[in-house]
Every structure is written in structure tokens, then in C-alpha cells.
Design an enzyme around this catalytic site. Structure first.
Site, PDB file in Angstrom:
ATOM      1  N   ARG A  41       5.421   8.659 -35.330  1.00 13.26           N
ATOM      2  CA  ARG A  41       4.719   7.404 -34.811  1.00 13.26           C
ATOM      3  C   ARG A  41       3.456   7.466 -34.120  1.00 13.26           C
ATOM      4  O   ARG A  41       3.460   7.595 -32.936  1.00 13.26           O
ATOM      5  CB  ARG A  41       6.670   7.311 -33.406  1.00 13.26           C
ATOM      6  N   ARG A  87       2.984   8.633 -46.155  1.00 13.82           N
ATOM      7  CA  ARG A  87       3.033   9.258 -44.834  1.00 13.82           C
ATOM      8  C   ARG A  87       3.987  10.617 -44.767  1.00 13.82           C
ATOM      9  O   ARG A  87       3.368  10.657 -43.584  1.00 13.82           O
ATOM     10  CB  ARG A  87       2.878   7.818 -44.095  1.00 13.82           C
ATOM     11  N   HIS A 136      -1.571   1.460 -41.489  1.00 10.01           N
ATOM     12  CA  HIS A 136      -0.186   0.908 -40.045  1.00 10.01           C
ATOM     13  C   HIS A 136      -0.967   1.384 -38.677  1.00 10.01           C
ATOM     14  O   HIS A 136      -0.574   1.870 -38.193  1.00 10.01           O
ATOM     15  CB  HIS A 136       0.510   1.868 -41.071  1.00 10.01           C
ATOM     16  N   ASP A 169       6.653  -9.252 -35.134  1.00 14.35           N
ATOM     17  CA  ASP A 169       6.381  -8.421 -36.743  1.00 14.35           C
ATOM     18  C   ASP A 169       5.493  -9.409 -37.881  1.00 14.35           C
ATOM     19  O   ASP A 169       6.586  -9.882 -37.792  1.00 14.35           O
ATOM     20  CB  ASP A 169       7.941  -8.214 -37.424  1.00 14.35           C
ATOM     21  N   GLU A 228      -2.910  -3.607 -38.423  1.00 20.39           N
ATOM     22  CA  GLU A 228      -2.154  -3.004 -39.875  1.00 20.39           C
ATOM     23  C   GLU A 228      -3.202  -3.685 -41.262  1.00 20.39           C
ATOM     24  O   GLU A 228      -3.134  -4.870 -41.332  1.00 20.39           O
ATOM     25  CB  GLU A 228      -1.341  -2.963 -40.469  1.00 20.39           C
TER      26      GLU A 228
END
Ligand code: TA6
Length: 286
Positions: free
Chosen positions: A58, A84, A157, A203, A260
Site C-alpha cells: 500500500r 504488482r 499507480h 477517484d 497515476e
């Protein structure tokens, strides 16, 4: 290269300038910090992040590939693809007068054990180059190593550190259209007017890949210069979403903004056999 046992059993690698052997594998080739000389840390990392096989870290710079979010097929798991949480091989480390360059490789075979890899059965190779210096440059190159064309989505990201997301702004997206993923049902398309500000969960997938600047009033500006990214994703989870994530501290959300560089929407990039594509982004502190 020195390796020590990190939390959760993942190795923490301190890379010297010695050329790395081909046998060092790093979880997601995940950059977790960057602090240029004389500056505060630029990359944000949650204090609650997990560091264990199969789980994304995270914060830092998760590599989203070969799909973004839940992908084109709803409920395609794991979120943001398998790159990832796959083992990337460290293939090189060099130091040129304080500018350190690390190179990584991921192949279809190396990724085959990662959750979700079986859902995207194309033969590929991926290379990732990270250059730490007065600027941070990330470059993700995907190559079609098979004999049939394939399409994919991708994003770097990046979690960027801010003094307070409630006063931070993202400049450079004025006039761009974006998909608001906080709207219920299908994301609605909205036109951005002026700088992006953060007053609630944010978002958004901006349908634009132009340079942006993350402004932290009274502190600094972080310039973000993408190449070959059609989209820019901007995210802050805000109170409720941060509280709902076990690997995100309840009081951490004001300290970060994700900006991102991405090709995030369905069939974003298509490669024929032998073709390759590089997504690149450079960060600088002003
Ligand atoms: O990039 C924004 C986003 O797609 C958000 O929807 C949120 O889910 C975020 O990524 C984090 O995703 P993760 O799977 O890392 O929790």
C-alpha cells in the site's frame, strides 16, 4: 546487493552499485520510497502496508498490469492485475555519479505462479527501469513474446506525499474529461474545470495524458511528466474508504494523493507479435 528479512518474510533489498546477480527477485519491483537530496520524501507509503507474498504493497508505486482496477471483465481478480504481486527479477544496478538505475524483468513464466496470471494467457516479457536521481523516472516496457496479438491496460499507480490533501491541488487537467468512479453505476463523464481539488473521496480517470503538477501550498510542487500514457488517474480515498482498508491507516488519507500515469481503459494498448510499448513518467520537485 544485500538482502535482509523484511516484515512478512519478504526480503528487503539494499542495492549497492555492484551489478546485481540475476537471482534476486523483488515483489512487484515495487518502489516504496524516493527522497531527493534536500527534499522531504516524495513517495508515500502506508505504515499499515502488508509486505507478504500475494499481497500488494500500500503506497509507493504499484505496477498495474495487464489490467487496471477490476479489468474489462467485471470481478477480474486480483485488482490491478498480477504484475504488482509477481516476482520481478533484478537484472541490473548502476550508479552514475549519484544517479542510480535499477532494471527489472518479468516474464510470463516467472509470473505464472502469481494470483490471476492464469486469466491472461499471453506470452509477454516486461522490463522496468527505475532511475533515482534529482528526478525519479519510471519506465515500463511490455513486449509481445508470443505469436498472437494481445491488448492490455497498465498504470504506474504512484502515491505522492502531500502535507494535506484537503489543500493540495493538481494542475494541468483543466478542460479534460474524466470518468468519475465515485458515481453509482456506470462512471459518469465529467468536464474538469480548473485545478483538481479534494473535498471528498476522489477517484477519477482523466482521458488525458498531459503533464500535471501536484501543488502542496506553502510547501512544494511535484511535476509529473508522462510519456505514452493516454490517461491520468487521480485518487484519494478520503475518510470512509481509508477506514475500510486494513492496509491503510484511518488517519493517513490526508497525507497522500495518487496521480497515476496510465492506459487504464479497456483494450488500451494492443501489441502484435514482437511489438513493444513503453509507458514512462518522470517526477521532479520544484
Ligand atoms: O487508482 C485508483 C483505484 O483504482 C481506486 O479505485 C482504488 O481502488 C485504488 O485504485 C486502490 O486500489 P487497490 O487495489 O490498490 O486497493
Amino acid at each position: 546487493v544485500t538482502m535482509t528479512d523484511g516484515e512478512g518474510g519478504l526480503p528487503v533489498v539494499r542495492v549497492s552499485t555492484a551489478v546485481a546477480s540475476g537471482e534476486v527477485y523483488l515483489h512487484g519491483a515495487h518502489v516504496t520510497s524516493w527522497q531527493p537530496a534536500g527534499a522531504e520524501p516524495v513517495i508515500w507509503l502506508s505504515a499499515e502496508s502488508e509486505f507478504r507474498p500475494g499481497a500488494p504493497i500500500r503506497g509507493g508505486v504499484p505496477i498495474c498490469f495487464p489490467w487496471f482496477g477490476a479489468g474489462r471483465t467485471p470481478s477480474l481478480a486480483p485488482a490491478h492485475g498480477f504484475a504488482r504481486i509477481a516476482p520481478w527479477r533484478l537484472t541490473g544496478a548502476s550508479d552514475d555519479d549519484g544517479t542510480v538505475t535499477l532494471t527489472f524483468a518479468l516474464t510470463h513464466d516467472d509470473a505464472s505462479g502469481a494470483p490471476g496470471a492464469d486469466r491472461w494467457p499471453f506470452r509477454f516479457t516486461a522490463g522496468y527501469t527505475v532511475t533515482f536521481g534529482a528526478e525519479l523516472t519510471l519506465a515500463l516496457t511490455v513486449r509481445n513474446a508470443g505469436d498472437e496479438a494481445f491488448s492490455f491496460e497498465e498504470a504506474l499507480h504512484t502515491y505522492l506525499a502531500v502535507a494535506d490533501a484537503r489543500t493540495a491541488t493538481v494542475d494541468g487537467l483543466d478542460g479534460a474529461r474524466y470518468l468519475d468512479k465515485t458515481s453509482s453505476g456506470e462512471p459518469r463523464q465529467v468536464l474538469q474545470s480548473g485545478p483538481v481539488t479534494f473535498t471528498s473521496e476522489t477517484d477519477r480517470v482523466y482521458l488525458q495524458g498531459a503533464p500535471t503538477t501536484l501543488l502542496d501550498p506553502g510547501s512544494r510542487a511535484i511535476t509529473i511528466t508522462p510519456e505514452n500514457g493516454a490517461d491520468t488517474v487521480v485518487w484519494n480515498p478520503w475518510v470512509a474508504k481509508a477506514a475500510a482498508m486494513a492496509d491503510f491507516g484511518d488517519d493517513e488519507w490526508p497525507a497522500m494523493v495518487c496521480v497515476e500515469t496510465a492506459n487504464a481503459l479497456g483494450d488500451a494498448v494492443t501489441l502484435g507479435p514482437g511489438e513493444s510499448h513503453t509507458l514512462r513518467v518522470t517526477y521532479a520537485v520544484r
